[in-house]
Design a protein around this motif. Sequence first.
Motif, PDB file in Angstrom:
ATOM      1  N   VAL A  96      43.621  39.402  27.780  1.00 33.69           N
ATOM      2  CA  VAL A  96      44.286  39.940  26.595  1.00 33.69           C
ATOM      3  C   VAL A  96      45.071  41.189  26.964  1.00 33.69           C
ATOM      4  O   VAL A  96      44.733  41.889  27.929  1.00 33.69           O
ATOM      5  CB  VAL A  96      43.278  40.273  25.472  1.00 33.69           C
ATOM      6  N   LEU A 133      41.644  38.421  17.015  1.00 36.76           N
ATOM      7  CA  LEU A 133      40.876  38.498  18.269  1.00 36.76           C
ATOM      8  C   LEU A 133      39.536  39.183  18.024  1.00 36.76           C
ATOM      9  O   LEU A 133      38.490  38.730  18.526  1.00 36.76           O
ATOM     10  CB  LEU A 133      41.671  39.242  19.336  1.00 36.76           C
ATOM     11  N   LEU A 156      35.932  37.208  18.688  1.00 34.39           N
ATOM     12  CA  LEU A 156      34.936  37.627  19.674  1.00 34.39           C
ATOM     13  C   LEU A 156      33.558  37.836  19.056  1.00 34.39           C
ATOM     14  O   LEU A 156      32.594  38.096  19.771  1.00 34.39           O
ATOM     15  CB  LEU A 156      35.392  38.905  20.398  1.00 34.39           C
ATOM     16  N   ALA A 202      31.411  37.872  25.897  1.00 41.95           N
ATOM     17  CA  ALA A 202      32.494  37.079  26.490  1.00 41.95           C
ATOM     18  C   ALA A 202      33.060  37.857  27.669  1.00 41.95           C
ATOM     19  O   ALA A 202      32.947  39.081  27.744  1.00 41.95           O
ATOM     20  CB  ALA A 202      33.564  36.853  25.425  1.00 41.95           C
ATOM     21  N   ASN A 203      33.678  37.116  28.567  1.00 36.69           N
ATOM     22  CA  ASN A 203      34.304  37.728  29.735  1.00 36.69           C
ATOM     23  C   ASN A 203      35.735  38.071  29.340  1.00 36.69           C
ATOM     24  O   ASN A 203      36.593  37.199  29.301  1.00 36.69           O
ATOM     25  CB  ASN A 203      34.254  36.717  30.890  1.00 36.69           C
ATOM     26  N   VAL A 204      35.930  39.319  28.981  1.00 41.05           N
ATOM     27  CA  VAL A 204      37.227  39.749  28.453  1.00 41.05           C
ATOM     28  C   VAL A 204      37.862  40.735  29.417  1.00 41.05           C
ATOM     29  O   VAL A 204      37.258  41.761  29.738  1.00 41.05           O
ATOM     30  CB  VAL A 204      37.083  40.421  27.066  1.00 41.05           C
ATOM     31  N   ARG A 205      39.055  40.391  29.896  1.00 41.03           N
ATOM     32  CA  ARG A 205      39.808  41.337  30.743  1.00 41.03           C
ATOM     33  C   ARG A 205      40.977  41.855  29.918  1.00 41.03           C
ATOM     34  O   ARG A 205      41.775  41.081  29.386  1.00 41.03           O
ATOM     35  CB  ARG A 205      40.338  40.632  31.998  1.00 41.03           C
ATOM     36  N   VAL A 206      41.049  43.184  29.796  1.00 45.18           N
ATOM     37  CA  VAL A 206      42.130  43.800  29.011  1.00 45.18           C
ATOM     38  C   VAL A 206      43.192  44.303  29.973  1.00 45.18           C
ATOM     39  O   VAL A 206      42.888  45.096  30.877  1.00 45.18           O
ATOM     40  CB  VAL A 206      41.607  44.963  28.147  1.00 45.18           C
ATOM     41  N   TRP A 220      38.771  35.526  28.750  1.00 43.40           N
ATOM     42  CA  TRP A 220      39.835  35.986  27.851  1.00 43.40           C
ATOM     43  C   TRP A 220      40.720  36.939  28.639  1.00 43.40           C
ATOM     44  O   TRP A 220      40.211  37.938  29.185  1.00 43.40           O
ATOM     45  CB  TRP A 220      39.242  36.744  26.666  1.00 43.40           C
ATOM     46  N   ALA A 232      43.847  44.014  21.997  1.00 42.39           N
ATOM     47  CA  ALA A 232      42.409  44.224  22.214  1.00 42.39           C
ATOM     48  C   ALA A 232      41.791  45.019  21.075  1.00 42.39           C
ATOM     49  O   ALA A 232      42.413  45.966  20.582  1.00 42.39           O
ATOM     50  CB  ALA A 232      42.192  44.965  23.529  1.00 42.39           C
TER      51      ALA A 232
END
Length: 247
Positions: A238, A209, A213, A5-9, A236, A243
């Motif tokens: 988050v 979360l 994921l 997934a495209n997850v930006r923290v 995403w 995270a």
Amino acid sequence: MVERANVRVLESVEALAEAAALDFASRARASVQERGAFRVALSGGSTPVRMFERLAKSAADASIPWSSIHWCWGDERPVPPTDEASNFRAAHDALLRHVPIEAANVHRIEGELAPALAAERYERELRRVFAEEREGVPRFDLLYLGLGPDGHVASLFPGSEALHEGSHLVVANWIEHLAMNRITITYPVINAARAVVLLVGGADKRDVLRRALVSDGTVPFLPVHGVHPSSGELLWLVDRSAAPQTS
Ligand code: 6PG
């Protein structure tokens, strides 16, 4: 295998709100340039409010095509728009009353009506707003979702009927543990979107979360696992406290 997934923290809930607001503005500009309008479905709950408040600070930013934005919602509680539980009221108080919108472009779910009637009317309104969509399913330019502690998105709660709805765009969905109907869009609408952005913040979301994921079937199904934009982006946003801990 965890789906990539495209997850930006982001470092904090404030940074999450800032990133989400900048992302909104960028998508709005691009959508209006390409299609002459920007049709967004806002999510409910508390997480998006900070983003609404941050976006409201850009009211004077003329590069944001405010008058070409159509404001819709992913779900609504069975309450009037003045009720403090109303998702419409949350967005109106934090954002819509502060920015130069076109009132005719606000397409709220009429939570004050009987839920089945509200769902029917909202579905009709969505079909009107998206009249040019050939295949009939509204294709939001941007659709926000939050993530509930039980993995629900919009008002698609675990064990509820709406999880199985494949034709209606909007339904009244009985939520047993809340003992209420909620009006919600269904997976066909979610998965038709050009971009789905999930906003997840807070340490209380860390466990759900982490499970959200994982999409290889090794964790029990959560409603969020049904979110698979067929030809759209899934992003995403988050904050670090939510995270999963990187090993
Ligand atoms: C609602 C929302 C719901 C929400 C999640 C997360 O009407 O409550 O649509 O799906 O997004 O429950 O809510 P929080 O952001 O408050 O954790």
